[in-house]
Design an enzyme around this catalytic site. Structure first.
Site, mmCIF file in Angstrom:
data_model
loop_
_atom_site.group_PDB
_atom_site.id
_atom_site.type_symbol
_atom_site.label_atom_id
_atom_site.label_comp_id
_atom_site.label_asym_id
_atom_site.label_seq_id
_atom_site.Cartn_x
_atom_site.Cartn_y
_atom_site.Cartn_z
ATOM 1 N N ARG A 1 0.904 -1.344 0.095
ATOM 2 C CA ARG A 1 -0.067 0.105 0.072
ATOM 3 C C ARG A 1 0.711 1.424 -0.007
ATOM 4 O O ARG A 1 2.090 1.363 0.426
ATOM 5 C CB ARG A 1 -0.838 -0.190 1.385
ATOM 6 C CG ARG A 1 -2.167 -0.756 1.212
ATOM 7 C CD ARG A 1 -3.174 -0.517 0.111
ATOM 8 N NE ARG A 1 -3.410 1.061 -0.090
ATOM 9 C CZ ARG A 1 -4.064 1.590 0.667
ATOM 10 N NH1 ARG A 1 -4.932 1.023 1.695
ATOM 11 N NH2 ARG A 1 -4.306 2.945 0.512
ATOM 12 N N ARG B 1 2.473 4.472 -15.822
ATOM 13 C CA ARG B 1 2.806 4.185 -17.349
ATOM 14 C C ARG B 1 3.980 4.580 -18.099
ATOM 15 O O ARG B 1 4.781 4.222 -19.012
ATOM 16 C CB ARG B 1 1.600 4.079 -18.282
ATOM 17 C CG ARG B 1 0.475 3.088 -18.203
ATOM 18 C CD ARG B 1 -0.326 3.352 -19.273
ATOM 19 N NE ARG B 1 -1.609 2.366 -18.859
ATOM 20 C CZ ARG B 1 -2.941 3.006 -18.296
ATOM 21 N NH1 ARG B 1 -2.864 4.405 -18.267
ATOM 22 N NH2 ARG B 1 -3.728 2.125 -17.980
ATOM 23 N N CYS C 1 -7.669 2.467 -12.409
ATOM 24 C CA CYS C 1 -7.772 3.778 -11.774
ATOM 25 C C CYS C 1 -9.548 3.676 -11.081
ATOM 26 O O CYS C 1 -10.200 3.148 -11.931
ATOM 27 C CB CYS C 1 -7.892 5.019 -12.379
ATOM 28 S SG CYS C 1 -6.121 5.474 -12.999
ATOM 29 N N GLU D 1 -12.109 7.077 -4.770
ATOM 30 C CA GLU D 1 -12.321 6.419 -3.545
ATOM 31 C C GLU D 1 -13.749 6.658 -2.941
ATOM 32 O O GLU D 1 -14.171 7.433 -3.385
ATOM 33 C CB GLU D 1 -11.086 7.526 -2.508
ATOM 34 C CG GLU D 1 -10.713 6.676 -1.324
ATOM 35 C CD GLU D 1 -10.536 5.544 -1.252
ATOM 36 O OE1 GLU D 1 -10.603 4.652 -0.243
ATOM 37 O OE2 GLU D 1 -9.328 4.945 -2.249
ATOM 38 N N ARG E 1 -4.216 7.204 -3.503
ATOM 39 C CA ARG E 1 -3.980 5.689 -2.978
ATOM 40 C C ARG E 1 -3.416 4.700 -3.985
ATOM 41 O O ARG E 1 -4.072 4.793 -5.191
ATOM 42 C CB ARG E 1 -5.115 5.355 -2.205
ATOM 43 C CG ARG E 1 -5.477 6.165 -0.874
ATOM 44 C CD ARG E 1 -6.804 5.704 -0.265
ATOM 45 N NE ARG E 1 -6.957 6.301 1.005
ATOM 46 C CZ ARG E 1 -7.726 7.466 0.900
ATOM 47 N NH1 ARG E 1 -8.162 8.145 0.041
ATOM 48 N NH2 ARG E 1 -7.693 8.100 2.333
ATOM 49 N N TYR F 1 3.471 6.157 2.541
ATOM 50 C CA TYR F 1 2.651 7.222 2.767
ATOM 51 C C TYR F 1 3.482 8.712 2.692
ATOM 52 O O TYR F 1 4.119 8.767 3.513
ATOM 53 C CB TYR F 1 1.939 6.878 4.083
ATOM 54 C CG TYR F 1 0.905 5.695 4.075
ATOM 55 C CD1 TYR F 1 -0.352 6.196 3.626
ATOM 56 C CD2 TYR F 1 1.362 4.743 4.177
ATOM 57 C CE1 TYR F 1 -1.163 4.908 3.441
ATOM 58 C CE2 TYR F 1 0.681 3.408 4.109
ATOM 59 C CZ TYR F 1 -0.772 3.627 3.598
ATOM 60 O OH TYR F 1 -1.322 2.455 3.383
ATOM 61 N N ARG G 1 -2.194 6.225 7.731
ATOM 62 C CA ARG G 1 -1.595 5.059 8.414
ATOM 63 C C ARG G 1 -0.446 5.499 9.163
ATOM 64 O O ARG G 1 0.714 4.894 8.699
ATOM 65 C CB ARG G 1 -1.365 3.881 7.453
ATOM 66 C CG ARG G 1 -2.514 3.208 6.794
ATOM 67 C CD ARG G 1 -3.296 2.298 7.833
ATOM 68 N NE ARG G 1 -2.506 1.453 8.712
ATOM 69 C CZ ARG G 1 -2.516 0.190 8.420
ATOM 70 N NH1 ARG G 1 -2.902 -0.309 7.354
ATOM 71 N NH2 ARG G 1 -1.622 -0.771 9.126
#
Length: 122
Positions: free
Chosen positions: A7, A63, A75, A78, A90, A108, A116
């Protein structure tokens, strides 16, 4: 070798194409660097942005990285949860690796560190 999820997230100051692409590129480059990723080990990547961002597809930035044009990228928007962190990008990288879950470095950046703080790298 197992498939693991890796992540990461970042934020941008405004809904601007160049800023979205720059921030996405920076995030992916840091994920690759921190985890010593060989692009051939990446199965796929899901990228999301909060609904307040729509000036660019973050997959376009990925890409442009050498070798990443062959990786399946998707894509999505959220979920729009009231009070959630705005202007966020994210990423979820599906990676073939021998590393254990606790050996992966989740990245992050910017204000996304607050998503997080327990595993944020900066």
């Amino acid at each position: 070798m197992k498939v693991r999820g890796l992540r990461g997230a970042t934020t941008v100051a405004r809904n601007d194409r160049d800023e979205i692409l720059r921030a996405t590129r920076e995030l992916m480059e840091e994920i690759v660097r921190a985890n010593d990723i060989d692009v051939d080990d990446v199965a796929s990547v899901i990228l999301t942005m909060t609904p307040d961002l729509n000036a660019a597809f973050p997959a376009f930035a990925v890409r442009q990285l050498p070798g990443w044009q062959w990786v399946p990228l998707m894509c999505a928007t959220e979920i729009n949860v009231p009070g959630s962190l705005p202007r966020s990008i994210r990423v979820l990288v599906h990676l073939n690796t021998d590393k254990r879950q606790d050996e992966l470095v989740h990245v992050y950046l910017g204000e996304a560190v607050q998503l997080r703080p327990d595993i944020a790298t900066r």
